[in-house]
Write a protein that holds these residues in place. Structure first.
Motif, PDB file in Angstrom:
ATOM      1  N   ALA A   1      33.479 -10.742  11.907  1.00 14.02           N
ATOM      2  CA  ALA A   1      33.183 -10.755  13.171  1.00 14.02           C
ATOM      3  C   ALA A   1      32.184  -9.906  13.608  1.00 14.02           C
ATOM      4  CB  ALA A   1      34.456 -10.502  14.350  1.00 14.02           C
ATOM      5  N   LYS A   2      32.314  -8.602  13.216  1.00 13.77           N
ATOM      6  CA  LYS A   2      31.438  -7.381  13.497  1.00 13.77           C
ATOM      7  C   LYS A   2      30.101  -7.879  13.027  1.00 13.77           C
ATOM      8  CE  LYS A   2      32.762  -2.621  14.073  1.00 13.77           C
ATOM      9  NZ  LYS A   2      33.127  -1.729  13.746  1.00 13.77           N
ATOM     10  N   THR A   3      30.101  -8.568  11.843  1.00  5.29           N
ATOM     11  CA  THR A   3      28.660  -8.805  11.092  1.00  5.29           C
ATOM     12  C   THR A   3      28.103  -9.949  12.209  1.00  5.29           C
ATOM     13  OG1 THR A   3      29.758  -8.433   9.239  1.00  5.29           O
ATOM     14  CG2 THR A   3      27.770  -9.436   8.985  1.00  5.29           C
ATOM     15  N   LYS A   4      29.019 -10.759  12.530  1.00  3.96           N
ATOM     16  CA  LYS A   4      28.366 -12.100  13.523  1.00  3.96           C
ATOM     17  C   LYS A   4      27.738 -11.381  14.686  1.00  3.96           C
ATOM     18  CE  LYS A   4      30.425 -16.391  12.286  1.00  3.96           C
ATOM     19  NZ  LYS A   4      31.056 -17.512  12.483  1.00  3.96           N
ATOM     20  N   SER A   5      28.589 -10.373  15.111  1.00  2.53           N
ATOM     21  CA  SER A   5      28.319  -9.849  16.391  1.00  2.53           C
ATOM     22  C   SER A   5      27.136  -8.883  16.318  1.00  2.53           C
ATOM     23  CB  SER A   5      29.227  -8.991  16.719  1.00  2.53           C
ATOM     24  OG  SER A   5      29.460  -8.673  18.098  1.00  2.53           O
ATOM     25  N   VAL A   6      26.812  -8.193  15.143  1.00  2.00           N
ATOM     26  CA  VAL A   6      25.557  -7.721  14.779  1.00  2.00           C
ATOM     27  C   VAL A   6      24.473  -8.510  14.704  1.00  2.00           C
ATOM     28  CG1 VAL A   6      24.385  -5.959  13.077  1.00  2.00           C
ATOM     29  CG2 VAL A   6      26.916  -5.641  14.040  1.00  2.00           C
ATOM     30  N   ALA A   7      24.769  -9.517  13.758  1.00  2.00           N
ATOM     31  CA  ALA A   7      23.668 -10.402  13.829  1.00  2.00           C
ATOM     32  C   ALA A   7      23.153 -11.171  14.906  1.00  2.00           C
ATOM     33  CB  ALA A   7      24.217 -11.563  12.732  1.00  2.00           C
ATOM     34  N   ALA A   8      24.244 -11.568  15.777  1.00  2.00           N
ATOM     35  CA  ALA A   8      23.605 -12.011  17.114  1.00  2.00           C
ATOM     36  C   ALA A   8      23.125 -11.027  17.975  1.00  2.00           C
ATOM     37  CB  ALA A   8      25.201 -12.322  17.883  1.00  2.00           C
ATOM     38  N   LEU A   9      23.504  -9.658  17.819  1.00  2.00           N
ATOM     39  CA  LEU A   9      22.654  -8.783  18.749  1.00  2.00           C
ATOM     40  C   LEU A   9      21.416  -8.505  18.216  1.00  2.00           C
ATOM     41  CD1 LEU A   9      22.863  -6.590  20.740  1.00  2.00           C
ATOM     42  CD2 LEU A   9      23.270  -5.059  19.110  1.00  2.00           C
ATOM     43  N   ALA A  10      21.293  -8.535  16.753  1.00  2.00           N
ATOM     44  CA  ALA A  10      19.743  -8.448  16.229  1.00  2.00           C
ATOM     45  C   ALA A  10      19.133  -9.881  16.598  1.00  2.00           C
ATOM     46  CB  ALA A  10      20.018  -8.402  14.531  1.00  2.00           C
ATOM     47  N   THR A  11      19.766 -10.839  16.546  1.00  2.00           N
ATOM     48  CA  THR A  11      18.979 -12.026  16.825  1.00  2.00           C
ATOM     49  C   THR A  11      18.566 -12.161  18.234  1.00  2.00           C
ATOM     50  OG1 THR A  11      20.127 -13.423  15.234  1.00  2.00           O
ATOM     51  CG2 THR A  11      19.010 -14.634  17.182  1.00  2.00           C
ATOM     52  N   SER A  12      19.428 -11.543  19.150  1.00  2.00           N
ATOM     53  CA  SER A  12      19.185 -11.563  20.891  1.00  2.00           C
ATOM     54  C   SER A  12      18.046 -10.378  20.898  1.00  2.00           C
ATOM     55  CB  SER A  12      20.211 -11.199  21.255  1.00  2.00           C
ATOM     56  OG  SER A  12      20.079 -10.645  22.695  1.00  2.00           O
ATOM     57  N   VAL A  13      18.026  -9.433  19.925  1.00  2.00           N
ATOM     58  CA  VAL A  13      16.970  -8.373  20.347  1.00  2.00           C
ATOM     59  C   VAL A  13      15.717  -8.764  19.746  1.00  2.00           C
ATOM     60  CG1 VAL A  13      16.453  -6.161  19.346  1.00  2.00           C
ATOM     61  CG2 VAL A  13      18.599  -6.541  20.196  1.00  2.00           C
ATOM     62  N   GLU A  14      15.554  -9.488  18.567  1.00  2.00           N
ATOM     63  CA  GLU A  14      14.607 -10.064  18.098  1.00  2.00           C
ATOM     64  C   GLU A  14      13.991 -10.909  18.963  1.00  2.00           C
ATOM     65  OE1 GLU A  14      11.261 -10.841  15.735  1.00  2.00           O
ATOM     66  OE2 GLU A  14      12.466  -9.119  15.554  1.00  2.00           O
ATOM     67  N   ALA A  15      14.912 -11.761  19.652  1.00  2.00           N
ATOM     68  CA  ALA A  15      14.284 -13.135  20.448  1.00  2.00           C
ATOM     69  C   ALA A  15      13.684 -12.275  21.905  1.00  2.00           C
ATOM     70  CB  ALA A  15      15.394 -13.927  21.040  1.00  2.00           C
ATOM     71  N   GLU A  16      14.471 -11.165  22.237  1.00  2.00           N
ATOM     72  CA  GLU A  16      13.717 -10.468  23.392  1.00  2.00           C
ATOM     73  C   GLU A  16      12.523  -9.807  23.237  1.00  2.00           C
ATOM     74  OE1 GLU A  16      13.425  -9.077  27.323  1.00  2.00           O
ATOM     75  OE2 GLU A  16      14.802 -10.438  26.536  1.00  2.00           O
ATOM     76  N   ARG A  17      12.328  -9.323  21.853  1.00  2.00           N
ATOM     77  CA  ARG A  17      11.032  -8.618  21.332  1.00  2.00           C
ATOM     78  C   ARG A  17       9.960  -9.654  21.349  1.00  2.00           C
ATOM     79  NH1 ARG A  17       8.036  -8.659  17.408  1.00  2.00           N
ATOM     80  NH2 ARG A  17       9.301  -9.601  15.918  1.00  2.00           N
ATOM     81  N   VAL A  18      10.220 -10.991  20.931  1.00  2.00           N
ATOM     82  CA  VAL A  18       9.284 -11.936  20.778  1.00  2.00           C
ATOM     83  C   VAL A  18       8.917 -12.428  22.257  1.00  2.00           C
ATOM     84  CG1 VAL A  18       9.169 -14.503  20.167  1.00  2.00           C
ATOM     85  CG2 VAL A  18      10.125 -12.730  18.535  1.00  2.00           C
ATOM     86  N   ARG A  19       9.768 -12.658  23.072  1.00  2.00           N
ATOM     87  CA  ARG A  19       9.515 -12.992  24.595  1.00  2.00           C
ATOM     88  C   ARG A  19       8.684 -11.753  25.299  1.00  2.00           C
ATOM     89  NH1 ARG A  19      14.994 -14.575  24.955  1.00  2.00           N
ATOM     90  NH2 ARG A  19      15.480 -12.883  25.766  1.00  2.00           N
ATOM     91  N   GLU A  20       9.157 -10.599  24.794  1.00  2.00           N
ATOM     92  CA  GLU A  20       8.259  -9.663  25.437  1.00  2.00           C
ATOM     93  C   GLU A  20       6.865  -9.309  24.935  1.00  2.00           C
ATOM     94  OE1 GLU A  20       7.513  -6.247  27.987  1.00  2.00           O
ATOM     95  OE2 GLU A  20       9.118  -7.680  27.962  1.00  2.00           O
ATOM     96  N   ASP A  21       6.627  -9.562  23.665  1.00  2.00           N
ATOM     97  CA  ASP A  21       5.436  -9.730  23.070  1.00  2.00           C
ATOM     98  C   ASP A  21       4.660 -10.749  23.763  1.00  2.00           C
ATOM     99  OD1 ASP A  21       6.205  -7.544  21.134  1.00  2.00           O
ATOM    100  OD2 ASP A  21       6.060  -8.756  19.495  1.00  2.00           O
ATOM    101  N   ALA A  22       5.273 -12.030  23.772  1.00  2.00           N
ATOM    102  CA  ALA A  22       4.469 -13.147  24.326  1.00  2.00           C
ATOM    103  C   ALA A  22       4.221 -12.667  25.904  1.00  2.00           C
ATOM    104  CB  ALA A  22       5.546 -14.446  24.591  1.00  2.00           C
TER     105      ALA A  22
END
Length: 137
Positions: A1-22
């Protein structure tokens, strides 16, 4: 669960970075577009100013040529008028001198005639005195 949570956070951070870059890319593109529009407008203003300066230079050259022509024409006309006036003045002075010369000759003729008359009167007197004296002797 922790891994999923970290993966979801990483995905969320990556998505936010992509949106911010855009978002940043879009902001940069907008800034570039505005700068290009300003450059285009500035270039247009510079071209207008240069055209105006060129037109003013051409008008100044035309006006200067026209003024030079007018000054030359006026100078020529003034010179011609002065020459004409001088010729008229010379003629007038010549005529006055000729009239004065004629008057002087007439006066000399009058003096000569008067001197001749005086000599004739003197001769007549001398001859009458001589005749009277001869009569008395």
């Amino acid at each position: 669960a922790k891994t999923k949570s970290v993966a979801a956070l990483a995905t969320s951070v990556e998505a936010e970075r992509v949106r911010e870059d855009a978002r940043l890319t879009a902001a940069l593109e907008e800034a570039k577009r505005r700068i290009d529009a300003l450059r285009t407008r500035e270039d247009s203003h510079v071209a207008t100013v240069r055209e105006g300066t060129t037109a003013q230079d051409a008008k100044r050259a035309t006006d200067t040529a026209a003024l030079n022509t007018k000054v030359t024409d006026d100078s020529t006309a003034a010179g011609a008028a002065l020459s004409s006036a001088m010729a008229g003045a010379k003629t007038d002075v010549r005529q006055r001198l000729e009239a004065a010369e004629a008057a002087a000759y007439a006066a000399l003729a009058g003096v000569s005639a008067a001197a001749g008359e005086a000599a004739g009167v003197e001769e007549g007197r001398a001859s009458s005195e001589g005749a009277a004296e001869a009569k008395n002797n």
